[in-house]
Design an enzyme around this catalytic site. Structure first.
Site, PDB file in Angstrom:
ATOM      1  N   LYS A   1       0.876  -1.191   0.000  1.00 32.63           N
ATOM      2  CA  LYS A   1       0.000   0.000   0.000  1.00 32.63           C
ATOM      3  C   LYS A   1       0.900   1.224   0.000  1.00 32.63           C
ATOM      4  O   LYS A   1       2.037   1.161   0.455  1.00 32.63           O
ATOM      5  CB  LYS A   1      -0.869   0.016   1.257  1.00 32.63           C
ATOM      6  CG  LYS A   1      -2.128   0.832   1.113  1.00 32.63           C
ATOM      7  CD  LYS A   1      -3.181   0.064   0.350  1.00 32.63           C
ATOM      8  CE  LYS A   1      -4.533   0.716   0.401  1.00 32.63           C
ATOM      9  NZ  LYS A   1      -5.588  -0.221  -0.031  1.00 32.63           N
TER      10      LYS A   1
HETATM   11  P1  NAD Z   1     -12.815   7.530  -2.825  1.00 31.45           P
HETATM   12  O1  NAD Z   1     -11.761   8.556  -2.759  1.00 31.45           O
HETATM   13  O2  NAD Z   1     -13.421   7.204  -4.133  1.00 31.45           O
HETATM   14  O3  NAD Z   1     -13.981   7.902  -1.804  1.00 31.45           O
HETATM   15  C1  NAD Z   1     -13.705   8.167  -0.458  1.00 31.45           C
HETATM   16  C2  NAD Z   1     -14.932   8.762   0.173  1.00 31.45           C
HETATM   17  O4  NAD Z   1     -14.677   8.962   1.568  1.00 31.45           O
HETATM   18  C3  NAD Z   1     -15.309  10.113  -0.413  1.00 31.45           C
HETATM   19  O5  NAD Z   1     -16.715  10.208  -0.496  1.00 31.45           O
HETATM   20  C4  NAD Z   1     -14.764  11.078   0.633  1.00 31.45           C
HETATM   21  O6  NAD Z   1     -15.443  12.314   0.635  1.00 31.45           O
HETATM   22  C5  NAD Z   1     -15.046  10.303   1.899  1.00 31.45           C
HETATM   23  N1  NAD Z   1     -14.283  10.798   3.038  1.00 31.45           N
HETATM   24  C6  NAD Z   1     -12.975  11.186   3.071  1.00 31.45           C
HETATM   25  N2  NAD Z   1     -12.672  11.649   4.302  1.00 31.45           N
HETATM   26  C7  NAD Z   1     -13.800  11.553   5.046  1.00 31.45           C
HETATM   27  C8  NAD Z   1     -14.121  11.885   6.381  1.00 31.45           C
HETATM   28  N3  NAD Z   1     -13.217  12.418   7.205  1.00 31.45           N
HETATM   29  N4  NAD Z   1     -15.390  11.641   6.817  1.00 31.45           N
HETATM   30  C9  NAD Z   1     -16.325  11.110   5.988  1.00 31.45           C
HETATM   31  N5  NAD Z   1     -16.080  10.793   4.715  1.00 31.45           N
HETATM   32  C10 NAD Z   1     -14.824  11.003   4.245  1.00 31.45           C
HETATM   33  O7  NAD Z   1     -12.181   6.222  -2.132  1.00 31.45           O
HETATM   34  P2  NAD Z   1     -12.641   4.722  -2.282  1.00 31.45           P
HETATM   35  O8  NAD Z   1     -11.793   4.099  -3.313  1.00 31.45           O
HETATM   36  O9  NAD Z   1     -14.118   4.651  -2.371  1.00 31.45           O
HETATM   37  O10 NAD Z   1     -12.130   4.130  -0.890  1.00 31.45           O
HETATM   38  C11 NAD Z   1     -12.929   4.191   0.283  1.00 31.45           C
HETATM   39  C12 NAD Z   1     -12.444   3.123   1.248  1.00 31.45           C
HETATM   40  O11 NAD Z   1     -12.522   1.845   0.618  1.00 31.45           O
HETATM   41  C13 NAD Z   1     -11.002   3.251   1.720  1.00 31.45           C
HETATM   42  O12 NAD Z   1     -10.893   2.775   3.049  1.00 31.45           O
HETATM   43  C14 NAD Z   1     -10.258   2.298   0.797  1.00 31.45           C
HETATM   44  O13 NAD Z   1      -9.026   1.834   1.357  1.00 31.45           O
HETATM   45  C15 NAD Z   1     -11.274   1.189   0.694  1.00 31.45           C
HETATM   46  N6  NAD Z   1     -11.094   0.323  -0.484  1.00 31.45           N
HETATM   47  C16 NAD Z   1     -11.125   0.826  -1.745  1.00 31.45           C
HETATM   48  C17 NAD Z   1     -10.959  -0.019  -2.826  1.00 31.45           C
HETATM   49  C18 NAD Z   1     -11.056   0.461  -4.253  1.00 31.45           C
HETATM   50  O14 NAD Z   1     -11.043  -0.379  -5.155  1.00 31.45           O
HETATM   51  N7  NAD Z   1     -11.183   1.749  -4.513  1.00 31.45           N
HETATM   52  C19 NAD Z   1     -10.743  -1.383  -2.604  1.00 31.45           C
HETATM   53  C20 NAD Z   1     -10.744  -1.879  -1.309  1.00 31.45           C
HETATM   54  C21 NAD Z   1     -10.925  -1.004  -0.257  1.00 31.45           C
END
Ligand code: NAD
Length: 450
Positions: free
Chosen positions: A135
């Site tokens: 990561k």
């Molecule tokens: P993203 O950037 O597309 O979305 C993140 C969201 O979280 C946004 O809506 C943002 O506004 C919100 N956010 C950020 N800070 C915040 C806060 N302090 N309070 C409330 N909301 C907040 O990211 P994503 O890819 O959707 O990832 C979200 C989570 O999923 C992360 O933990 C990431 O590690 C996990 N994840 C993502 C993937 C992937 O394929 N993108 C895969 C596995 C896990």
């Protein structure tokens, strides 16, 4: 499609003006007092004990193999130079090349990346993928720079990583604050460092690319799709009819929005959403398609007209059946777990959203948790499919990707259920147990060099 699940009835509340919304900021999350990496090491220790893992393997897995930090300058739009700090934690490559997302976030830290890198190792092992765990990312706020600056930051970061990444060595992907566009810039930067004749051969250096730039169909929704498969498997096991149920979702980015959209196909209506700008409530249910389009156009849910602004505390107290945290780690502590109102299931779209104490409250209240390493593993699984397609110069159809993903999620879910039954333990420990058994077997077969 169920109409009730995608309605977006205008709120009757007077609190729809953006002035009022911005004055009601969510209160601070539980955050910093939880040391994420220690928590992940604790889960590892518990599962290692359960499967009687030899001490030397546990000791190896408690730490990442490589911790890479790069500081690099970027010229900003105003002509000034700013120094950025980038990270890449390579936790394990015993099962295959290091694999894991790149996160851009202002609070990103080495500790978080160490935790997230380790989780990628467990996730790939649990899903039976020939990949290791990694990561990384950059500590800055991607919402506060221009698109041109974002491109320069990304290109300079990936250039600084140099030979520390590669299609057979370490393969980044999108995570919070990054997207398919980020991956297209990253791939192009890497391609331009390897020389003309090798250019096409290194397309698999990153996954999560746009389909036209070598990505796979189905990757954008993959993580949300995997979350939804797990919710469905859980619902079947518990004879829980999803139709007509209510969802609250924290984070409406890639994972949160696709989870909400896909659940709407099953008649689940989203009544509460939140992101970095605040929280909204709509008792009639949001039109999640429209909200997704709004966020794509505006960058956040701020200013979306069809919902009441609520505080962070009020959001956690919204009456609903399912809660999907899909933002940051450490969001569900004791107060939040106690506040949940009517929730039967927390499906961890985010990595590490529940603290240890928060999860204990959930358990005591009879609220089940679908653990992150299983629930959000759809993303890395489809990333693996993308990498395979790049190696073979193939393009699979969406149907093919969807079918394979559903099968892979179902197999992993069954492995976890079986482990849970045999060892009479919770689901998180079962996920770690399944993953660690696989890693242990490989260490015992290969032994330690020299
Ligand atoms: P993203 O950037 O597309 O979305 C993140 C969201 O979280 C946004 O809506 C943002 O506004 C919100 N956010 C950020 N800070 C915040 C806060 N302090 N309070 C409330 N909301 C907040 O990211 P994503 O890819 O959707 O990832 C979200 C989570 O999923 C992360 O933990 C990431 O590690 C996990 N994840 C993502 C993937 C992937 O394929 N993108 C895969 C596995 C896990």
């Amino acid at each position: 499609m169920t109409q009730s699940a995608v309605t977006d009835a205008p709120s009757s509340s007077s609190e729809t003006s953006s002035t009022k919304r911005s004055s009601r900021r969510p209160s601070a999350p539980p955050g910093e007092r939880h040391q994420f990496f220690r928590v992940i090491q604790g889960y590892l220790d518990d599962a290692a004990k359960l499967i009687e893992m030899p001490e030397y393997i546990r000791t190896i897995l408690r730490q990442p193999k490589n911790e890479i930090i790069v500081n690099f300058p970027v010229q900003m739009d105003n002509g000034e130079y700013r120094l950025f700090k980038g990270y890449r934690i390579q936790h394990s490559n015993i099962l295959g090349p290091y694999k894991g997302g790149m996160r851009y976030h202002e609070n990103a830290s080495l500790d978080d990346f160490k935790a997230l890198g380790a989780m990628m190792t467990w996730k790939c092992a649990l899903m039976d993928l020939p990949l290791g765990g990694a990561k990384g990312g950059i500590k800055f706020n991607p919402y506060q720079v221009s698109r041109a600056e974002l491109q320069r930051i990304t290109r300079r970061f990936f250039h600084s990583l140099g030979g520390n990444i590669g299609p057979d060595y370490d393969i980044p992907a999108p995570d919070m604050g990054t997207s398919g566009q980020t991956m297209a810039w990253a791939m192009d930067t890497y391609m331009n460092t390897v020389g003309m004749v090798s250019k096409q051969a290194v397309m698999g250096v990153v996954t999560g690319k746009p389909v036209t730039s070598g990505g796979t169909h189905g990757r954008v929704k993959a993580t949300g799709q995997g979350v939804v498969h797990c919710i469905r498997f859980w619902a079947d096991r518990n004879r829980f009819d999803l139709h007509g149920k209510k969802l609250i979702v924290q984070g409406f980015g890639n994972v949160g929005s696709h989870t909400a959209v896909l659940l709407s196909h099953m008649g689940v209506s989203t009544v509460g959403v939140g992101d970095h700008t605040g929280y909204l409530y709509n008792p009639e249910g949001f039109n999640v398609y429209r909200l997704q389009e709004y966020v794509a156009a505006n960058g956040s849910i701020a200013g979306y007209p069809n919902g009441h602004a609520v505080t962070r505390e009020e959001f956690f107290n919204i009456q609903a059946d399912i809660f999907v945290p899909a933002a940051l780690e450490n969001q569900v502590d004791v107060a939040e777990a106690n506040a949940l109102n009517g929730i039967r299931l927390v499906a961890e779209g985010a990595n590490g959203p529940c603290t240890v104490a928060g999860e204990k409250v959930l358990r005591d209240r009879g609220i089940e948790v679908l653990p992150d390493v299983l629930a959000n593993a759809g993303g890395v699984t489809v990333s693996y499919y993308e990498w395979v397609q790049n190696r073979r110069s193939e393009q699979w159809t969406l149907e093919e990707v969807d079918t394979r993903l559903e099968g892979a999620m179902r197999d992993a879910y069954r492995r976890v259920e079986e482990f849970e039954r045999v060892h009479n333990c919770g689901m998180r420990l079962a996920c770690y147990g399944v993953a660690l058994q696989r890693l242990q077997k490989v260490y015992e077969e290969r032994e330690i060099f020299p």
